[in-house]
Every structure is written in C-alpha cells, then in structure tokens.
Design a protein around this motif. Structure first.
Motif, PDB file in Angstrom:
ATOM      1  N   UNK A 103       1.015  -1.307  -0.071  1.00 35.23           N
ATOM      2  CA  UNK A 103       0.012   0.038  -0.059  1.00 35.23           C
ATOM      3  C   UNK A 103       0.790   1.272   0.147  1.00 35.23           C
ATOM      4  N   UNK A 104       0.335   2.566  -0.135  1.00 36.82           N
ATOM      5  CA  UNK A 104       0.916   3.640  -0.347  1.00 36.82           C
ATOM      6  C   UNK A 104       1.094   4.130   1.147  1.00 36.82           C
ATOM      7  N   UNK A 105       1.780   3.637   1.957  1.00 40.27           N
ATOM      8  CA  UNK A 105       2.399   3.893   3.334  1.00 40.27           C
ATOM      9  C   UNK A 105       3.769   4.205   3.394  1.00 40.27           C
ATOM     10  N   UNK A 106       4.133   4.949   4.158  1.00 40.17           N
ATOM     11  CA  UNK A 106       5.734   5.141   4.795  1.00 40.17           C
ATOM     12  C   UNK A 106       6.151   3.967   5.527  1.00 40.17           C
ATOM     13  N   UNK A 107       4.994   3.616   6.319  1.00 37.17           N
ATOM     14  CA  UNK A 107       5.277   2.294   7.297  1.00 37.17           C
ATOM     15  C   UNK A 107       4.357   1.952   8.207  1.00 37.17           C
ATOM     16  N   UNK A 108       4.539   1.229   8.944  1.00 37.52           N
ATOM     17  CA  UNK A 108       3.688   0.623  10.048  1.00 37.52           C
ATOM     18  C   UNK A 108       4.319   0.986  11.494  1.00 37.52           C
ATOM     19  N   UNK A 109       3.339   1.189  12.477  1.00 39.75           N
ATOM     20  CA  UNK A 109       4.190   1.388  13.846  1.00 39.75           C
ATOM     21  C   UNK A 109       3.146   0.849  15.023  1.00 39.75           C
ATOM     22  N   UNK A 131      -0.401   0.928  13.494  1.00 44.32           N
ATOM     23  CA  UNK A 131      -0.910   1.969  12.977  1.00 44.32           C
ATOM     24  C   UNK A 131      -0.091   2.081  11.640  1.00 44.32           C
ATOM     25  N   UNK A 132      -0.950   2.449  10.727  1.00 42.77           N
ATOM     26  CA  UNK A 132      -0.528   2.572   9.093  1.00 42.77           C
ATOM     27  C   UNK A 132      -0.184   4.144   9.102  1.00 42.77           C
ATOM     28  N   UNK A 133       0.948   4.435   8.575  1.00 44.22           N
ATOM     29  CA  UNK A 133       1.299   5.860   8.561  1.00 44.22           C
ATOM     30  C   UNK A 133       1.514   6.037   7.030  1.00 44.22           C
ATOM     31  N   UNK A 134       0.577   6.996   6.218  1.00 45.12           N
ATOM     32  CA  UNK A 134       0.531   7.153   5.065  1.00 45.12           C
ATOM     33  C   UNK A 134       1.566   8.086   4.505  1.00 45.12           C
ATOM     34  N   UNK A 135       1.970   7.682   3.355  1.00 48.91           N
ATOM     35  CA  UNK A 135       3.274   8.626   2.646  1.00 48.91           C
ATOM     36  C   UNK A 135       2.904  10.102   2.490  1.00 48.91           C
ATOM     37  N   UNK A 136       1.597  10.146   2.368  1.00 47.97           N
ATOM     38  CA  UNK A 136       1.553  11.864   2.222  1.00 47.97           C
ATOM     39  C   UNK A 136       1.174  12.605   3.601  1.00 47.97           C
ATOM     40  N   UNK A 137       1.578  12.104   4.429  1.00 43.46           N
ATOM     41  CA  UNK A 137       1.616  12.763   5.690  1.00 43.46           C
ATOM     42  C   UNK A 137       0.435  12.919   6.515  1.00 43.46           C
ATOM     43  N   UNK A 138      -0.700  12.060   5.895  1.00 39.21           N
ATOM     44  CA  UNK A 138      -2.116  12.439   6.549  1.00 39.21           C
ATOM     45  C   UNK A 138      -1.944  11.419   7.709  1.00 39.21           C
ATOM     46  N   UNK A 139      -3.207  11.543   8.400  1.00 38.49           N
ATOM     47  CA  UNK A 139      -3.120  10.823   9.832  1.00 38.49           C
ATOM     48  C   UNK A 139      -3.053   9.456  10.074  1.00 38.49           C
ATOM     49  N   UNK A 140      -2.100   8.858  10.734  1.00 37.66           N
ATOM     50  CA  UNK A 140      -2.432   7.568  10.937  1.00 37.66           C
ATOM     51  C   UNK A 140      -3.493   6.928  11.345  1.00 37.66           C
ATOM     52  N   UNK A 141      -3.608   5.719  10.542  1.00 35.96           N
ATOM     53  CA  UNK A 141      -4.910   4.979  11.089  1.00 35.96           C
ATOM     54  C   UNK A 141      -4.407   3.368  11.463  1.00 35.96           C
ATOM     55  N   UNK A 142      -5.734   2.888  12.311  1.00 33.61           N
ATOM     56  CA  UNK A 142      -5.313   1.341  12.676  1.00 33.61           C
ATOM     57  C   UNK A 142      -5.045   0.527  11.372  1.00 33.61           C
ATOM     58  N   UNK A 143      -4.217  -0.247  11.035  1.00 36.73           N
ATOM     59  CA  UNK A 143      -3.916  -0.974  10.205  1.00 36.73           C
ATOM     60  C   UNK A 143      -4.282  -2.403  10.640  1.00 36.73           C
ATOM     61  N   UNK A 144      -3.935  -2.769  11.642  1.00 30.05           N
ATOM     62  CA  UNK A 144      -4.209  -4.185  12.439  1.00 30.05           C
ATOM     63  C   UNK A 144      -4.501  -3.754  13.822  1.00 30.05           C
ATOM     64  N   UNK A 145      -5.538  -4.454  14.523  1.00 30.02           N
ATOM     65  CA  UNK A 145      -5.888  -4.491  15.845  1.00 30.02           C
ATOM     66  C   UNK A 145      -5.222  -5.904  16.334  1.00 30.02           C
ATOM     67  N   UNK A 146      -4.247  -5.920  17.273  1.00 27.31           N
ATOM     68  CA  UNK A 146      -4.069  -7.026  17.892  1.00 27.31           C
ATOM     69  C   UNK A 146      -4.722  -7.300  19.227  1.00 27.31           C
ATOM     70  N   UNK A 147      -5.739  -8.151  19.327  1.00 30.70           N
ATOM     71  CA  UNK A 147      -6.361  -8.470  20.760  1.00 30.70           C
ATOM     72  C   UNK A 147      -6.338  -9.842  21.138  1.00 30.70           C
ATOM     73  N   UNK A 148      -6.798 -10.057  22.551  1.00 30.54           N
ATOM     74  CA  UNK A 148      -6.631 -11.480  22.986  1.00 30.54           C
ATOM     75  C   UNK A 148      -7.884 -12.351  22.226  1.00 30.54           C
ATOM     76  N   UNK A 149      -7.299 -13.685  22.163  1.00 30.22           N
ATOM     77  CA  UNK A 149      -8.243 -14.417  21.435  1.00 30.22           C
ATOM     78  C   UNK A 149      -9.299 -15.008  22.106  1.00 30.22           C
TER      79      UNK A 149
END
Length: 149
Positions: A103-109, A131-149
């Motif tokens: 995806x068009x992301x700078x990275x994950x955090x 969190x996903x960090x977009x390349x365009x500098x827009x607000x990071x958003x949840x890419x994957x939620x890690x939760x108890x199973x």
C-alpha cells in the motif's frame, strides 16, 4: 480427489511466492545500543527468514525525524525493509501483509512498548494497535488490531 489436489497446488503457487519474497527481504534495524527488546524483536524476524542487520544509533529521535516517523507513533526501534519502516514492536503478520499488498504507506508503527507485543514477552491478554502511516503525511490509522483470542 485429483481436482482437490489441483486446487490446493494452485492456491499454494499463488500464495507461496509472495510470502517467500517478503521473508527474503533484507531489513536494517536501527536501535538504541542499550536496549534488549530491540534485539529480541530483530531475532524474531531473523528466525522468520528475514535477512536482518542491526545498527546501533546514538540518537534515535534524529533518525526517526529523518524518516518522518510521527512522534505520536514512536516506538522503541525502527526497522527499514523494502522501502517501508516498521516502527516499534510491529508483529510479523502485519509486516508480511504490508510487503505482500504494497500500500501507499511510509510504514507501520506500534507506539510505545506494549506488554506482550513481539519482543516484549508473551501475554495472552496483549491488546494494541498497529498503525498505518500514509506516505502523504495524513493521519495514521489502525492497520491491524491485536486483541486477546
């Protein structure tokens, strides 16, 4: 039975090359020279097949600033792989998805050092967001939620 085997082989052929290319990727992990969890995180990636080189950085804040990692998602260490950064304790599943989908992301955090995240011990109650960090500098958003199973 032959039809089922053919379908299984077709699925494996479609999936395996993508997974292998992600795991064969070279990664440089930039870390504080006095941190132990960074080494544990890097070892997990190495054991998964990534070619990991660790580099000690005297000023991690300056390094993160050069990559434009937003302060609100700063983690412990920063991995750089295939044009993306992995900030903090990003789980293997998230990195593999990133490298597969491109995806068009700078990275994950993963901000901070969540208990039970990769490199931070085992905790069946671990709960944190990647969190996903977009390349365009827009607000990071949840890419994957890690939760108890």
């Amino acid at each position: 039975m032959k039809r089922r085997q053919l379908i299984c082989l077709a699925v494996a052929a479609a999936v395996l090359p993508a997974a292998a290319s992600a795991q064969d990727a070279a990664m440089t992990v930039h870390k504080d020279p006095y941190c132990g969890c960074c080494g544990a995180w890097a070892s997990a990636y190495r054991m998964a097949g990534y070619k990991v080189e660790a580099r000690d950085e005297e000023d991690m804040d300056a390094f993160k600033a050069r990559l434009k990692v937003p302060k609100e998602v700063h983690g412990c260490h920063t991995g750089v792989v295939d044009g993306y950064y992995l900030e903090g304790h990003v789980p293997l599943e998230a990195a593999e998805k990133l490298l597969r989908e491109r995806p068009a992301l700078a990275g994950l955090a993963v901000a901070g050092m969540p208990k039970g995240s990769l490199g931070m011990g085992t905790d069946p109650e671990a709960s944190y967001d990647v969190m996903a960090v977009p390349r365009d500098g827009s607000t990071p958003y949840v890419y994957m939620a890690v939760r108890p199973s």
